[in-house]
Design a protein around this motif. Structure first.
Motif, PDB file in Angstrom:
ATOM      1  N   GLN A 245       0.828  -1.201   0.000  1.00 18.17           N
ATOM      2  CA  GLN A 245       0.000   0.000   0.000  1.00 18.17           C
ATOM      3  C   GLN A 245       0.869   1.259   0.000  1.00 18.17           C
ATOM      4  N   ALA A 246       0.657   2.063  -1.002  1.00 19.53           N
ATOM      5  CA  ALA A 246       1.346   3.342  -1.095  1.00 19.53           C
ATOM      6  C   ALA A 246       0.526   4.420  -0.399  1.00 19.53           C
ATOM      7  N   SER A 247       1.194   5.414   0.116  1.00 19.89           N
ATOM      8  CA  SER A 247       0.512   6.534   0.770  1.00 19.89           C
ATOM      9  C   SER A 247       1.270   7.814   0.502  1.00 19.89           C
ATOM     10  N   GLY A 248       0.597   8.932   0.776  1.00 22.74           N
ATOM     11  CA  GLY A 248       1.248  10.225   0.655  1.00 22.74           C
ATOM     12  C   GLY A 248       0.821  11.061  -0.531  1.00 22.74           C
ATOM     13  N   GLY A 249      -0.080  10.548  -1.343  1.00 21.95           N
ATOM     14  CA  GLY A 249      -0.528  11.317  -2.492  1.00 21.95           C
ATOM     15  C   GLY A 249      -1.435  12.460  -2.089  1.00 21.95           C
TER      16      GLY A 249
ATOM     17  N   TYR B 287       1.948   3.540  -7.490  1.00 18.69           N
ATOM     18  CA  TYR B 287       1.995   2.246  -6.816  1.00 18.69           C
ATOM     19  C   TYR B 287       3.442   1.906  -6.474  1.00 18.69           C
ATOM     20  N   CYS B 288       3.607   1.104  -5.438  1.00 17.68           N
ATOM     21  CA  CYS B 288       4.919   0.503  -5.215  1.00 17.68           C
ATOM     22  C   CYS B 288       4.799  -0.999  -5.414  1.00 17.68           C
TER      23      CYS B 288
ATOM     24  N   ALA C 203       2.492  -9.840  -9.347  1.00 15.66           N
ATOM     25  CA  ALA C 203       1.075  -9.575  -9.612  1.00 15.66           C
ATOM     26  C   ALA C 203       0.258  -9.473  -8.333  1.00 15.66           C
ATOM     27  N   SER C 204       0.624 -10.283  -7.353  1.00 14.55           N
ATOM     28  CA  SER C 204      -0.150 -10.307  -6.116  1.00 14.55           C
ATOM     29  C   SER C 204       0.142  -9.124  -5.199  1.00 14.55           C
ATOM     30  N   SER C 205       1.133  -8.317  -5.539  1.00 18.33           N
ATOM     31  CA  SER C 205       1.544  -7.215  -4.658  1.00 18.33           C
ATOM     32  C   SER C 205       0.966  -5.857  -5.042  1.00 18.33           C
TER      33      SER C 205
END
Length: 114
Positions: A4-8, A93-94, A101-103
């Motif tokens: 999970q990316a954050s900070g946008g 995304y990271c 694919a699963s990440s």
């Protein structure tokens, strides 16, 4: 495991944002990590990558403006984005590089607009 990316957020042209992404230690320790983005109507692209030794690489459009880094103690990868342009608007995304694919997580929206 989804990463999970954050900070946008919404930022004016010329502004800055810092994205973060924490990963499970085993995934983080063994892999090159990357930041990807998908702009409206375009395919997802690799924006920046950092190896577990700290070597970095960038797509041409962000060189000199974006900086990828990793904190191995926190199993976290960052993307510092400066001098943002409207064309940087995308979902970011990271994932590992190459990606698993699963990440793929939901990403974080970055909108550059005045």
């Amino acid at each position: 495991v989804q990463l999970q990316a954050s900070g946008g957020g919404l930022v004016q042209p010329g502004g800055s944002l810092r994205l973060s992404c924490a990963a499970p230690r085993m995934i983080f320790r063994l892999n090159t990590m990357g930041w990807y983005r998908r702009a409206p109507g375009k395919q997802r692209e690799l924006v920046a990558r950092v190896t577990n030794a700290g070597s970095t690489g960038y797509t041409d459009s962000v060189k000199g403006r974006f900086t990828i880094s990793r904190d191995n103690a926190k199993s976290t990868v960052y993307l510092q984005m400066n001098s943002l342009k409207p064309e940087d608007t995308a979902v970011y995304y990271c994932n590992t590089d190459p990606p698993a694919a699963s990440s793929w997580g939901l990403g974080t929206q970055v909108t550059v607009s005045s």
